[in-house]
Design a protein around this motif. Sequence first.
Motif, PDB file in Angstrom:
ATOM      1  N   PRO A  52       0.820  -1.224   0.000  1.00  0.00           N
ATOM      2  CA  PRO A  52       0.000   0.000   0.000  1.00  0.00           C
ATOM      3  C   PRO A  52       0.848   1.266   0.000  1.00  0.00           C
ATOM      4  O   PRO A  52       0.455   2.278  -0.603  1.00  0.00           O
ATOM      5  N   ALA A  53       2.001   1.213   0.666  1.00  0.00           N
ATOM      6  CA  ALA A  53       2.868   2.399   0.673  1.00  0.00           C
ATOM      7  C   ALA A  53       3.371   2.710  -0.734  1.00  0.00           C
ATOM      8  O   ALA A  53       3.447   3.884  -1.137  1.00  0.00           O
ATOM      9  N   LEU A  54       3.720   1.672  -1.490  1.00  0.00           N
ATOM     10  CA  LEU A  54       4.172   1.884  -2.870  1.00  0.00           C
ATOM     11  C   LEU A  54       3.057   2.466  -3.722  1.00  0.00           C
ATOM     12  O   LEU A  54       3.268   3.434  -4.473  1.00  0.00           O
ATOM     13  N   LEU A  55       1.858   1.884  -3.617  1.00  0.00           N
ATOM     14  CA  LEU A  55       0.743   2.380  -4.424  1.00  0.00           C
ATOM     15  C   LEU A  55       0.403   3.826  -4.082  1.00  0.00           C
ATOM     16  O   LEU A  55       0.149   4.650  -4.981  1.00  0.00           O
ATOM     17  N   ASP A  56       0.426   4.151  -2.791  1.00  0.00           N
ATOM     18  CA  ASP A  56       0.167   5.543  -2.376  1.00  0.00           C
ATOM     19  C   ASP A  56       1.244   6.471  -2.928  1.00  0.00           C
ATOM     20  O   ASP A  56       0.949   7.582  -3.394  1.00  0.00           O
ATOM     21  N   GLY A  57       2.497   6.024  -2.865  1.00  0.00           N
ATOM     22  CA  GLY A  57       3.606   6.853  -3.347  1.00  0.00           C
ATOM     23  C   GLY A  57       3.518   7.090  -4.846  1.00  0.00           C
ATOM     24  O   GLY A  57       3.771   8.210  -5.336  1.00  0.00           O
ATOM     25  N   LEU A  58       3.176   6.054  -5.597  1.00  0.00           N
ATOM     26  CA  LEU A  58       3.037   6.219  -7.042  1.00  0.00           C
ATOM     27  C   LEU A  58       1.882   7.156  -7.370  1.00  0.00           C
ATOM     28  O   LEU A  58       1.985   8.021  -8.259  1.00  0.00           O
ATOM     29  N   ARG A  59       0.796   6.988  -6.648  1.00  0.00           N
ATOM     30  CA  ARG A  59      -0.361   7.858  -6.882  1.00  0.00           C
ATOM     31  C   ARG A  59       0.016   9.326  -6.613  1.00  0.00           C
ATOM     32  O   ARG A  59      -0.338  10.217  -7.399  1.00  0.00           O
ATOM     33  N   ALA A  60       0.734   9.549  -5.520  1.00  0.00           N
ATOM     34  CA  ALA A  60       1.157  10.913  -5.189  1.00  0.00           C
ATOM     35  C   ALA A  60       2.122  11.475  -6.228  1.00  0.00           C
ATOM     36  O   ALA A  60       2.180  12.693  -6.433  1.00  0.00           O
ATOM     37  N   ALA A  61       2.874  10.571  -6.890  1.00  0.00           N
ATOM     38  CA  ALA A  61       3.819  11.010  -7.913  1.00  0.00           C
ATOM     39  C   ALA A  61       3.152  11.172  -9.280  1.00  0.00           C
ATOM     40  O   ALA A  61       3.822  11.498 -10.262  1.00  0.00           O
ATOM     41  N   GLY A  62       1.859  10.919  -9.339  1.00  0.00           N
ATOM     42  CA  GLY A  62       1.139  11.086 -10.592  1.00  0.00           C
ATOM     43  C   GLY A  62       1.245   9.893 -11.521  1.00  0.00           C
ATOM     44  O   GLY A  62       1.028  10.033 -12.735  1.00  0.00           O
ATOM     45  N   VAL A  63       1.528   8.731 -10.954  1.00  0.00           N
ATOM     46  CA  VAL A  63       1.680   7.516 -11.761  1.00  0.00           C
ATOM     47  C   VAL A  63       0.510   6.578 -11.459  1.00  0.00           C
ATOM     48  O   VAL A  63       0.329   6.154 -10.307  1.00  0.00           O
ATOM     49  N   SER A  64      -0.291   6.267 -12.468  1.00  0.00           N
ATOM     50  CA  SER A  64      -1.383   5.314 -12.293  1.00  0.00           C
ATOM     51  C   SER A  64      -0.855   3.900 -12.508  1.00  0.00           C
ATOM     52  O   SER A  64       0.153   3.690 -13.176  1.00  0.00           O
ATOM     53  N   VAL A  65      -1.564   2.913 -11.952  1.00  0.00           N
ATOM     54  CA  VAL A  65      -1.013   1.560 -11.873  1.00  0.00           C
ATOM     55  C   VAL A  65      -1.992   0.512 -12.395  1.00  0.00           C
ATOM     56  O   VAL A  65      -3.185   0.527 -12.079  1.00  0.00           O
ATOM     57  N   GLU A  66      -1.469  -0.394 -13.213  1.00  0.00           N
ATOM     58  CA  GLU A  66      -2.065  -1.700 -13.490  1.00  0.00           C
ATOM     59  C   GLU A  66      -1.154  -2.714 -12.802  1.00  0.00           C
ATOM     60  O   GLU A  66       0.047  -2.473 -12.673  1.00  0.00           O
ATOM     61  N   ASP A  67      -1.692  -3.835 -12.352  1.00  0.00           N
ATOM     62  CA  ASP A  67      -0.808  -4.804 -11.704  1.00  0.00           C
ATOM     63  C   ASP A  67      -1.240  -6.230 -11.972  1.00  0.00           C
ATOM     64  O   ASP A  67      -2.418  -6.497 -12.233  1.00  0.00           O
ATOM     65  N   MET A  68      -0.257  -7.136 -11.908  1.00  0.00           N
ATOM     66  CA  MET A  68      -0.502  -8.562 -12.075  1.00  0.00           C
ATOM     67  C   MET A  68       0.483  -9.336 -11.206  1.00  0.00           C
ATOM     68  O   MET A  68       1.539  -8.814 -10.838  1.00  0.00           O
ATOM     69  N   ALA A  69       0.092 -10.568 -10.851  1.00  0.00           N
ATOM     70  CA  ALA A  69       0.941 -11.397  -9.989  1.00  0.00           C
ATOM     71  C   ALA A  69       1.368 -12.649 -10.744  1.00  0.00           C
ATOM     72  O   ALA A  69       0.641 -13.171 -11.586  1.00  0.00           O
ATOM     73  N   VAL A  70       2.570 -13.108 -10.419  1.00  0.00           N
ATOM     74  CA  VAL A  70       3.146 -14.326 -11.006  1.00  0.00           C
ATOM     75  C   VAL A  70       3.339 -15.313  -9.864  1.00  0.00           C
ATOM     76  O   VAL A  70       4.077 -15.033  -8.916  1.00  0.00           O
ATOM     77  N   ASP A  71       2.690 -16.476  -9.945  1.00  0.00           N
ATOM     78  CA  ASP A  71       2.729 -17.405  -8.818  1.00  0.00           C
ATOM     79  C   ASP A  71       3.636 -18.608  -9.043  1.00  0.00           C
ATOM     80  O   ASP A  71       3.695 -19.510  -8.214  1.00  0.00           O
ATOM     81  N   ARG A  72       4.344 -18.631 -10.175  1.00  0.00           N
ATOM     82  CA  ARG A  72       5.272 -19.740 -10.452  1.00  0.00           C
ATOM     83  C   ARG A  72       6.269 -19.266 -11.504  1.00  0.00           C
ATOM     84  O   ARG A  72       6.205 -18.119 -11.957  1.00  0.00           O
ATOM     85  N   GLU A  73       7.200 -20.140 -11.881  1.00  0.00           N
ATOM     86  CA  GLU A  73       8.141 -19.758 -12.927  1.00  0.00           C
ATOM     87  C   GLU A  73       7.365 -19.409 -14.196  1.00  0.00           C
ATOM     88  O   GLU A  73       6.463 -20.143 -14.603  1.00  0.00           O
ATOM     89  N   PRO A  74       7.684 -18.282 -14.830  1.00  0.00           N
ATOM     90  CA  PRO A  74       6.854 -17.807 -15.939  1.00  0.00           C
ATOM     91  C   PRO A  74       6.984 -18.673 -17.189  1.00  0.00           C
ATOM     92  O   PRO A  74       8.056 -19.177 -17.510  1.00  0.00           O
ATOM     93  N   SER A  75       5.887 -18.807 -17.892  1.00  0.00           N
ATOM     94  CA  SER A  75       5.835 -19.555 -19.143  1.00  0.00           C
ATOM     95  C   SER A  75       5.657 -18.582 -20.305  1.00  0.00           C
ATOM     96  O   SER A  75       5.249 -17.432 -20.116  1.00  0.00           O
ATOM     97  N   PRO A  76       5.933 -19.030 -21.524  1.00  0.00           N
ATOM     98  CA  PRO A  76       5.642 -18.177 -22.681  1.00  0.00           C
ATOM     99  C   PRO A  76       4.173 -17.791 -22.752  1.00  0.00           C
ATOM    100  O   PRO A  76       3.844 -16.666 -23.149  1.00  0.00           O
ATOM    101  N   GLN A  77       3.282 -18.695 -22.348  1.00  0.00           N
ATOM    102  CA  GLN A  77       1.850 -18.410 -22.394  1.00  0.00           C
ATOM    103  C   GLN A  77       1.483 -17.273 -21.446  1.00  0.00           C
ATOM    104  O   GLN A  77       0.663 -16.414 -21.769  1.00  0.00           O
ATOM    105  N   LEU A  78       2.106 -17.262 -20.245  1.00  0.00           N
ATOM    106  CA  LEU A  78       1.848 -16.169 -19.306  1.00  0.00           C
ATOM    107  C   LEU A  78       2.283 -14.836 -19.902  1.00  0.00           C
ATOM    108  O   LEU A  78       1.558 -13.831 -19.820  1.00  0.00           O
ATOM    109  N   VAL A  79       3.457 -14.804 -20.508  1.00  0.00           N
ATOM    110  CA  VAL A  79       3.957 -13.561 -21.101  1.00  0.00           C
ATOM    111  C   VAL A  79       3.045 -13.102 -22.228  1.00  0.00           C
ATOM    112  O   VAL A  79       2.656 -11.926 -22.291  1.00  0.00           O
TER     113      VAL A  79
END
Length: 399
Positions: A52-79
């Motif tokens: 939350p501190a990062l998201l608040d800091g980015l918002r204050a810096a004028g940077v909007s955010v999209e986000d995604m999580a990776v729960d295992r070693e990445p595959s070509p399909q995930l990318v």
Amino acid sequence: MFAAKPFSVGRLPRVVFGAGVFREIPEIARGYGQRALIVTGNRSLRASGNWPALLDGLRAAGVSVEDMAVDREPSPQLVDSAVAAYRSKNIDMVIGIGGGSALDAAKAIAGLLKPGNSVLDHLEGVGPERPYVGPATPFIAVPTTAGTGSEATKNAVLSVQGENGFKKSFRHDDLVAQVAVVDPELLATCPPEVIAANGMDAFTQLIESYVSIRANAFTDALAWSGMEAVRDGFLAAFHGGDSEVAQHARACMSYAALLSGITLAQAGLGSVHGLASPLGAYFPIPHGVVCGTLVATATEVNIRALHERAPESAALEKYAHVGELLAGQIFSRHETAGQALVQFLHDWTQRLNIRRLGSYGVKEADIPRVTAGSRGSSMKTNPVVLTDAEIAAIVRVRL
């Protein structure tokens, strides 16, 4: 004496290193635009106060955010699916925060958000291996573990696990992070087994690049400094805590992992990472565990093969120096120092409870195909060409 052997240095990120530098990410991000895609691991960061501190800091810096999580070693399909999902979002920068899996995924996504094609077009040894022409979206790498050194490399390792699996790299200078933000205090929440496996990975990368046939004065200096840091901090980081000793230890390991990424990118690796590719592709083994379980035996086999077939190799003297570094004493003979190195690595493997390959389902019958799959780019920079029997022996000892 300085070795005047010619060398070249590939692109490196700007490095921001130190306890607390995580808080500088919003200011750094603001320099790259107003829309960020954050790629993280699945759990620890998002459950901490840093998220939350990062998201608040980015918002204050004028940077909007999209986000995604990776729960295992990445595959070509995930990318490919991430590129399809976010390509229309006008992303100005990709911020990868996590271990090697999150950073590699973020790196590959950043490379393809603008071109929009499949990563399989560029994956070594898998697809048509078309030249990557970019352009890449700026990438900010924030490691939360100390192991892979992905924050400093130009390759994103992608894998498909199973019988016909693979573990291959999407590799290009334009994929190197613009900025690597390395905050050792992010290691404070890492479980001991993660510190152990990742620390063994970092040390393996350092020693393999140090004895690589492509090693040079530049990489030797960095690898040596990194190995000194591992010697000084590894076990204390494993034991953890909030003391000044623990904080210093985490700084040592973050520094060592960063340098290991730089040295592997410049000098290449060796037999452990050659074997890590098929083992990680065919079995659900974390990369750090593969390195940790194999490095002592692989070093022992390398030293024996060098004595038998290349006794004048500079790698033998280098192995001896590392043995003296870890043992904290000078030996009268290189052979004795090499034996001390191997014993030290075996002791680490035991003390840190690094699991054997057999606990992940590797069997004697699997050794031939693992051996056959190990002859990739990492094996090509090993200080001595190993026979199939020698490679098989490394795996067999750790079943």
